[in-house]
Design a protein around this motif. Structure first.
Motif, PDB file in Angstrom:
ATOM      1  N   UNK A 182       0.806  -1.230   0.000  1.00  0.00           N
ATOM      2  CA  UNK A 182       0.000   0.000   0.000  1.00  0.00           C
ATOM      3  C   UNK A 182       0.836   1.274   0.000  1.00  0.00           C
ATOM      4  N   UNK A 183       2.121   1.152   0.264  1.00  0.00           N
ATOM      5  CA  UNK A 183       2.966   2.335   0.463  1.00  0.00           C
ATOM      6  C   UNK A 183       2.955   3.279  -0.734  1.00  0.00           C
ATOM      7  N   UNK A 184       3.061   2.748  -1.950  1.00  0.00           N
ATOM      8  CA  UNK A 184       3.095   3.626  -3.115  1.00  0.00           C
ATOM      9  C   UNK A 184       1.808   4.430  -3.238  1.00  0.00           C
ATOM     10  N   UNK A 185       0.673   3.781  -3.023  1.00  0.00           N
ATOM     11  CA  UNK A 185      -0.611   4.489  -3.123  1.00  0.00           C
ATOM     12  C   UNK A 185      -0.714   5.574  -2.052  1.00  0.00           C
ATOM     13  N   UNK A 186      -0.212   5.282  -0.865  1.00  0.00           N
ATOM     14  CA  UNK A 186      -0.254   6.267   0.216  1.00  0.00           C
ATOM     15  C   UNK A 186       0.651   7.452  -0.113  1.00  0.00           C
ATOM     16  N   UNK A 187       1.861   7.186  -0.579  1.00  0.00           N
ATOM     17  CA  UNK A 187       2.761   8.280  -0.969  1.00  0.00           C
ATOM     18  C   UNK A 187       2.143   9.094  -2.117  1.00  0.00           C
ATOM     19  N   UNK A 188       1.550   8.411  -3.078  1.00  0.00           N
ATOM     20  CA  UNK A 188       0.981   9.104  -4.231  1.00  0.00           C
ATOM     21  C   UNK A 188      -0.179  10.011  -3.791  1.00  0.00           C
ATOM     22  N   UNK A 189      -1.099   9.489  -3.016  1.00  0.00           N
ATOM     23  CA  UNK A 189      -2.238  10.278  -2.558  1.00  0.00           C
ATOM     24  C   UNK A 189      -1.783  11.422  -1.659  1.00  0.00           C
ATOM     25  N   UNK A 190      -0.882  11.145  -0.735  1.00  0.00           N
ATOM     26  CA  UNK A 190      -0.371  12.183   0.167  1.00  0.00           C
ATOM     27  C   UNK A 190       0.344  13.285  -0.624  1.00  0.00           C
ATOM     28  N   UNK A 191       1.108  12.881  -1.638  1.00  0.00           N
ATOM     29  CA  UNK A 191       1.840  13.842  -2.455  1.00  0.00           C
ATOM     30  C   UNK A 191       0.952  14.677  -3.363  1.00  0.00           C
ATOM     31  N   UNK A 192      -0.204  14.150  -3.725  1.00  0.00           N
ATOM     32  CA  UNK A 192      -1.122  14.898  -4.591  1.00  0.00           C
ATOM     33  C   UNK A 192      -2.054  15.806  -3.805  1.00  0.00           C
ATOM     34  N   UNK A 193      -2.373  15.416  -2.568  1.00  0.00           N
ATOM     35  CA  UNK A 193      -3.373  16.158  -1.787  1.00  0.00           C
ATOM     36  C   UNK A 193      -2.778  17.046  -0.695  1.00  0.00           C
ATOM     37  N   UNK A 194      -1.718  16.600  -0.049  1.00  0.00           N
ATOM     38  CA  UNK A 194      -1.190  17.332   1.107  1.00  0.00           C
ATOM     39  C   UNK A 194       0.250  17.797   0.891  1.00  0.00           C
ATOM     40  N   UNK A 195       1.131  16.868   0.615  1.00  0.00           N
ATOM     41  CA  UNK A 195       2.555  17.187   0.485  1.00  0.00           C
ATOM     42  C   UNK A 195       2.885  17.529  -0.971  1.00  0.00           C
TER      43      UNK A 195
END
Length: 163
Positions: free
Chosen positions: A125-138
């Motif tokens: 799940x890590x890639x999806x979490x990094x991707x979503x976090x990077x698009x929405x917050x970071x």
């Protein structure tokens, strides 16, 4: 995209036989859809010819296919074969550097850091979490640090202004 693609082609041969314009239409929302349509056809052909229609289950063979790079190879190994690999994209690079976990832009070094230090059950799940976090917050410029769940643990390396 995948649902539409698989509704029209469910084998490598069907992808090869598909009109490239039809593939481009299916890939409409993807970046570089024209390049990806041609790649999809050539990768399908190579998997059929060299690997007898079976997608390789090791990184060396995957990387030997023209059009497959480390990120795609890791995606295949992670999701198709449940192996401990993580696809590293621009979001993963930005977030790991910003957190202060590493100081590099090299995906291979970041992949090694994450594979060696993250729980193996989390890698999928890590890639999806990094991707979503990077698009929405970071996000790259002026990240939303006030909404970030790891704000207090983040070194904010390279962040000049945040919200």
């Amino acid at each position: 995209i995948l649902n539409e693609l698989f509704s029209k082609a469910n084998s490598f041969q069907e992808i090869i036989d598909m009109n490239v314009k039809e593939l481009e239409k299916i890939l409409y929302l993807a970046r570089y859809r024209k390049v990806k349509a041609e790649r999809l056809k050539s990768v399908s052909k190579e998997i059929l010819e060299r690997f007898y229609g079976k997608v390789p289950d090791n990184k060396e063979d995957l990387l030997s296919i023209k059009g497959i790079g480390p990120k795609t190879a890791n995606l295949v190994l992670n999701f198709a074969y449940n192996k401990p690999f993580i696809p590293v994209d621009s979001n993963t690079i930005r977030i790991t550097n910003r957190l202060g976990w590493i100081n590099t832009e090299k995906p291979g070094e970041i992949e090694n850091l994450l594979v060696d230090n993250l729980n193996k059950d989390f890698l999928r799940e890590a890639n999806a979490i990094f991707m979503l976090h990077g698009k929405k917050i970071c996000v790259p410029i002026s990240p939303f640090c006030s909404f970030c769940p790891v704000n207090g643990l983040c070194s904010k390396i390279g962040v000049e202004k945040n919200r």
